[in-house]
Design a protein around this motif. Structure first.
Motif, short mmCIF file in Angstrom:
data_model
loop_
_atom_site.label_atom_id
_atom_site.label_comp_id
_atom_site.label_asym_id
_atom_site.label_seq_id
_atom_site.Cartn_x
_atom_site.Cartn_y
_atom_site.Cartn_z
N GLY A 62 1.08 -1.26 -0.23
CA GLY A 62 -0.02 0.08 -0.08
C GLY A 62 0.87 1.19 0.06
O GLY A 62 1.93 1.17 -0.32
N ARG A 63 -0.10 2.52 0.37
CA ARG A 63 0.74 3.72 0.27
C ARG A 63 1.80 3.89 1.53
O ARG A 63 1.30 3.24 2.39
N GLN A 64 3.04 4.30 1.17
CA GLN A 64 3.82 4.22 2.08
C GLN A 64 3.89 5.36 3.16
O GLN A 64 4.16 5.06 4.53
N ILE A 65 3.40 6.64 2.79
CA ILE A 65 3.32 7.62 3.82
C ILE A 65 2.03 7.99 4.39
O ILE A 65 1.03 7.92 3.78
N PHE A 66 1.83 7.81 5.60
CA PHE A 66 0.66 7.95 6.50
C PHE A 66 0.97 9.08 7.62
O PHE A 66 1.80 9.25 8.23
N GLU A 67 -0.14 10.05 7.45
CA GLU A 67 -0.04 11.09 8.33
C GLU A 67 -1.50 11.25 9.07
O GLU A 67 -2.39 11.16 8.33
N TYR A 68 -1.43 11.65 10.39
CA TYR A 68 -2.59 11.53 10.88
C TYR A 68 -2.27 12.79 12.05
O TYR A 68 -1.43 13.05 12.68
N ASP A 69 -3.61 13.67 12.27
CA ASP A 69 -3.37 14.85 13.15
C ASP A 69 -4.75 14.81 13.77
O ASP A 69 -5.95 15.11 13.29
N SER A 70 -4.86 14.86 15.14
CA SER A 70 -6.09 14.86 15.89
C SER A 70 -5.79 16.07 16.70
O SER A 70 -6.97 16.31 17.66
N ASP A 71 -5.07 17.17 16.61
CA ASP A 71 -5.23 18.59 17.28
C ASP A 71 -6.42 19.24 16.69
O ASP A 71 -6.86 19.39 15.65
N GLY A 72 -6.87 19.87 17.83
CA GLY A 72 -8.11 20.85 17.53
C GLY A 72 -9.39 19.99 17.43
O GLY A 72 -9.35 18.72 18.18
N GLU A 73 -10.24 20.31 16.68
CA GLU A 73 -11.63 19.85 16.78
C GLU A 73 -11.77 18.89 15.44
O GLU A 73 -13.05 18.37 15.37
N ALA A 74 -10.75 18.58 14.72
CA ALA A 74 -10.91 17.88 13.71
C ALA A 74 -9.94 16.49 13.68
O ALA A 74 -8.71 16.73 14.08
N LEU A 75 -10.24 15.64 13.00
CA LEU A 75 -9.19 14.53 12.58
C LEU A 75 -8.70 14.66 11.28
O LEU A 75 -9.54 14.94 10.33
N HIS A 76 -7.57 14.67 10.88
CA HIS A 76 -7.08 14.72 9.49
C HIS A 76 -6.14 13.43 9.27
O HIS A 76 -5.27 13.33 9.87
N PHE A 77 -6.63 12.72 8.17
CA PHE A 77 -5.72 11.56 7.84
C PHE A 77 -5.36 11.86 6.49
O PHE A 77 -6.06 12.41 5.48
N ARG A 78 -4.20 11.42 6.19
CA ARG A 78 -3.50 11.69 4.66
C ARG A 78 -2.84 10.24 4.49
O ARG A 78 -1.77 9.88 5.59
N ASN A 79 -2.65 9.80 3.37
CA ASN A 79 -2.08 8.55 3.00
C ASN A 79 -1.68 8.71 1.66
O ASN A 79 -2.37 8.86 0.57
N ARG A 80 -0.54 8.52 1.26
CA ARG A 80 -0.03 8.80 -0.41
C ARG A 80 1.40 7.99 -0.42
O ARG A 80 1.70 7.16 0.62
N ASN A 81 1.48 7.56 -1.70
CA ASN A 81 2.68 6.70 -2.16
C ASN A 81 3.71 7.69 -2.34
O ASN A 81 3.59 8.97 -2.66
N VAL A 82 4.98 6.84 -2.39
CA VAL A 82 6.13 7.90 -2.53
C VAL A 82 6.40 8.10 -4.18
O VAL A 82 6.68 9.14 -4.11
N ILE A 83 5.81 7.37 -4.92
CA ILE A 83 5.72 7.76 -6.33
C ILE A 83 4.29 8.09 -6.55
O ILE A 83 3.51 7.53 -6.44
N PRO A 84 4.32 9.76 -6.85
CA PRO A 84 2.62 10.41 -6.76
C PRO A 84 1.78 9.69 -7.75
O PRO A 84 0.50 9.89 -7.62
N PHE A 85 2.47 9.21 -9.20
CA PHE A 85 1.39 9.17 -10.14
C PHE A 85 1.01 7.51 -10.01
O PHE A 85 0.25 7.17 -10.81
#
Length: 160
Positions: A62-85
Protein backbone atom coordinates in the motif's frame (compact mmCIF):
# COMPACT_ATOMS: atom_id res chain seq x y z
CA UNK A 1 -1.70 14.20 18.56
CA UNK A 2 0.26 14.19 15.35
CA UNK A 3 1.64 11.06 13.79
CA UNK A 4 3.63 10.90 10.59
CA UNK A 5 6.16 8.67 8.92
CA UNK A 6 6.96 11.34 6.32
CA UNK A 7 10.57 11.48 7.54
CA UNK A 8 11.06 7.97 6.07
CA UNK A 9 10.20 9.11 2.53
CA UNK A 10 13.87 9.01 1.48
CA UNK A 11 14.18 5.41 2.74
CA UNK A 12 11.12 4.29 0.77
CA UNK A 13 12.34 6.16 -2.33
CA UNK A 14 15.71 4.43 -2.00
CA UNK A 15 14.07 1.00 -1.68
CA UNK A 16 11.90 1.75 -4.72
CA UNK A 17 14.91 2.85 -6.79
CA UNK A 18 16.91 -0.18 -5.64
CA UNK A 19 14.12 -2.58 -6.65
CA UNK A 20 13.77 -0.97 -10.08
CA UNK A 21 17.54 -1.13 -10.62
CA UNK A 22 17.51 -4.76 -9.51
CA UNK A 23 14.78 -5.50 -12.05
CA UNK A 24 16.70 -3.72 -14.81
CA UNK A 25 19.91 -5.57 -13.93
CA UNK A 26 18.00 -8.86 -13.78
CA UNK A 27 16.45 -8.22 -17.20
CA UNK A 28 19.88 -7.40 -18.65
CA UNK A 29 21.40 -10.52 -17.09
CA UNK A 30 18.49 -12.61 -18.39
CA UNK A 31 18.98 -11.43 -21.97
CA UNK A 32 22.76 -11.96 -21.76
CA UNK A 33 22.14 -15.42 -20.31
CA UNK A 34 19.68 -16.38 -23.05
CA UNK A 35 21.62 -14.90 -25.98
CA UNK A 36 25.22 -15.40 -24.99
CA UNK A 37 26.06 -17.64 -22.03
CA UNK A 38 23.24 -20.18 -21.56
CA UNK A 39 24.61 -21.42 -18.24
CA UNK A 40 21.52 -21.38 -16.03
CA UNK A 41 18.97 -22.90 -18.38
CA UNK A 42 15.34 -22.40 -17.31
CA UNK A 43 16.40 -20.97 -13.94
CA UNK A 44 17.41 -17.79 -15.77
CA UNK A 45 13.77 -16.64 -15.51
CA UNK A 46 14.41 -16.12 -11.80
CA UNK A 47 16.63 -13.18 -12.75
CA UNK A 48 13.46 -11.32 -13.75
CA UNK A 49 10.86 -13.07 -11.58
CA UNK A 50 12.52 -12.47 -8.19
CA UNK A 51 12.89 -8.66 -8.53
CA UNK A 52 9.43 -8.42 -10.08
CA UNK A 53 7.96 -10.32 -7.12
CA UNK A 54 9.70 -7.94 -4.68
CA UNK A 55 8.37 -4.86 -6.52
CA UNK A 56 4.84 -6.26 -6.50
CA UNK A 57 5.15 -7.04 -2.79
CA UNK A 58 6.40 -3.50 -2.09
CA UNK A 59 3.39 -1.94 -3.85
CA UNK A 60 0.80 -4.40 -2.55
CA UNK A 61 1.68 -3.25 0.96
CA UNK A 62 0.00 0.00 0.00
CA UNK A 63 0.75 3.67 0.26
CA UNK A 64 3.96 4.23 2.18
CA UNK A 65 3.36 7.64 3.79
CA UNK A 66 0.67 8.00 6.47
CA UNK A 67 -0.07 11.18 8.39
CA UNK A 68 -2.57 11.65 11.20
CA UNK A 69 -3.48 14.80 13.08
CA UNK A 70 -6.00 14.96 15.91
CA UNK A 71 -5.12 18.42 17.24
CA UNK A 72 -8.07 20.76 17.47
CA UNK A 73 -11.67 19.83 16.71
CA UNK A 74 -11.00 17.78 13.57
CA UNK A 75 -9.28 14.55 12.60
CA UNK A 76 -7.08 14.69 9.53
CA UNK A 77 -5.84 11.59 7.71
CA UNK A 78 -3.43 11.61 4.76
CA UNK A 79 -2.14 8.55 2.93
CA UNK A 80 0.09 8.77 -0.15
CA UNK A 81 2.57 6.81 -2.20
CA UNK A 82 6.25 7.70 -2.61
CA UNK A 83 5.72 7.83 -6.36
CA UNK A 84 2.81 10.26 -6.78
CA UNK A 85 1.47 9.04 -10.13
CA UNK A 86 0.98 5.39 -9.08
CA UNK A 87 -1.96 5.87 -6.73
CA UNK A 88 -4.19 8.79 -5.92
CA UNK A 89 -3.30 10.26 -2.51
CA UNK A 90 -6.01 10.07 0.14
CA UNK A 91 -6.80 13.05 2.32
CA UNK A 92 -9.79 13.23 4.66
CA UNK A 93 -10.70 15.73 7.32
CA UNK A 94 -13.80 15.58 9.50
CA UNK A 95 -14.92 16.69 12.98
CA UNK A 96 -14.02 14.43 15.86
CA UNK A 97 -17.65 13.94 16.88
CA UNK A 98 -18.34 12.09 13.60
CA UNK A 99 -15.95 9.23 14.43
CA UNK A 100 -18.03 6.20 15.42
CA UNK A 101 -15.48 3.39 15.46
CA UNK A 102 -12.25 2.19 13.93
CA UNK A 103 -10.63 -1.14 13.24
CA UNK A 104 -7.06 -2.14 12.41
CA UNK A 105 -6.85 -5.23 10.22
CA UNK A 106 -3.52 -7.03 10.33
CA UNK A 107 -3.16 -9.43 7.41
CA UNK A 108 0.03 -11.42 6.81
CA UNK A 109 2.24 -8.46 5.82
CA UNK A 110 -0.39 -5.76 5.26
CA UNK A 111 -2.14 -3.52 7.76
CA UNK A 112 -5.27 -1.55 7.04
CA UNK A 113 -7.13 1.04 9.11
CA UNK A 114 -10.91 1.18 8.67
CA UNK A 115 -12.62 4.27 10.06
CA UNK A 116 -16.42 4.46 10.37
CA UNK A 117 -17.87 7.98 10.52
CA UNK A 118 -21.41 9.26 10.71
CA UNK A 119 -22.81 10.79 7.56
CA UNK A 120 -25.99 12.77 6.90
CA UNK A 121 -26.72 11.12 3.55
CA UNK A 122 -26.02 7.42 4.12
CA UNK A 123 -25.92 7.11 7.89
CA UNK A 124 -22.33 5.86 8.05
CA UNK A 125 -19.31 5.96 5.78
CA UNK A 126 -16.24 3.75 5.92
CA UNK A 127 -12.82 5.19 5.11
CA UNK A 128 -9.84 2.93 4.41
CA UNK A 129 -6.16 3.71 4.92
CA UNK A 130 -3.06 1.61 4.35
CA UNK A 131 -0.79 1.63 7.41
CA UNK A 132 1.60 -1.22 6.62
CA UNK A 133 4.67 0.97 6.95
CA UNK A 134 3.95 2.24 10.48
CA UNK A 135 6.12 0.94 13.30
CA UNK A 136 4.58 -0.87 16.28
CA UNK A 137 4.96 2.22 18.45
CA UNK A 138 3.33 4.47 15.86
CA UNK A 139 0.49 1.99 15.49
CA UNK A 140 0.01 1.82 19.27
CA UNK A 141 -0.05 5.63 19.48
CA UNK A 142 -2.61 5.80 16.66
CA UNK A 143 -4.85 3.24 18.39
CA UNK A 144 -4.56 5.10 21.70
CA UNK A 145 -5.52 8.42 20.13
CA UNK A 146 -8.46 6.99 18.17
CA UNK A 147 -9.70 5.06 21.24
CA UNK A 148 -9.63 8.29 23.20
CA UNK A 149 -11.76 10.08 20.57
CA UNK A 150 -14.25 7.18 20.32
CA UNK A 151 -14.55 7.00 24.11
CA UNK A 152 -15.16 10.76 24.34
CA UNK A 153 -17.83 10.54 21.63
CA UNK A 154 -19.63 7.69 23.41
CA UNK A 155 -19.60 9.61 26.70
CA UNK A 156 -21.06 12.69 25.00
CA UNK A 157 -23.80 10.69 23.30
CA UNK A 158 -24.81 9.07 26.63
CA UNK A 159 -25.00 12.48 28.35
CA UNK A 160 -27.31 13.90 25.69
Amino acid sequence: MRLSNRNKTSVYSFINTLLIMLLAAGAGAYFLEERRFNILGKESLLLIAAPLFLIILFYLNGRQIFEYDSDGEALHFRNRNVIPFLQKPLSDEFPKYKLLKFEVINMFFMKRLYITISSKNTGTTMLKYEISYLTKKELADLRFSLNKVVKTNKEKSVNI
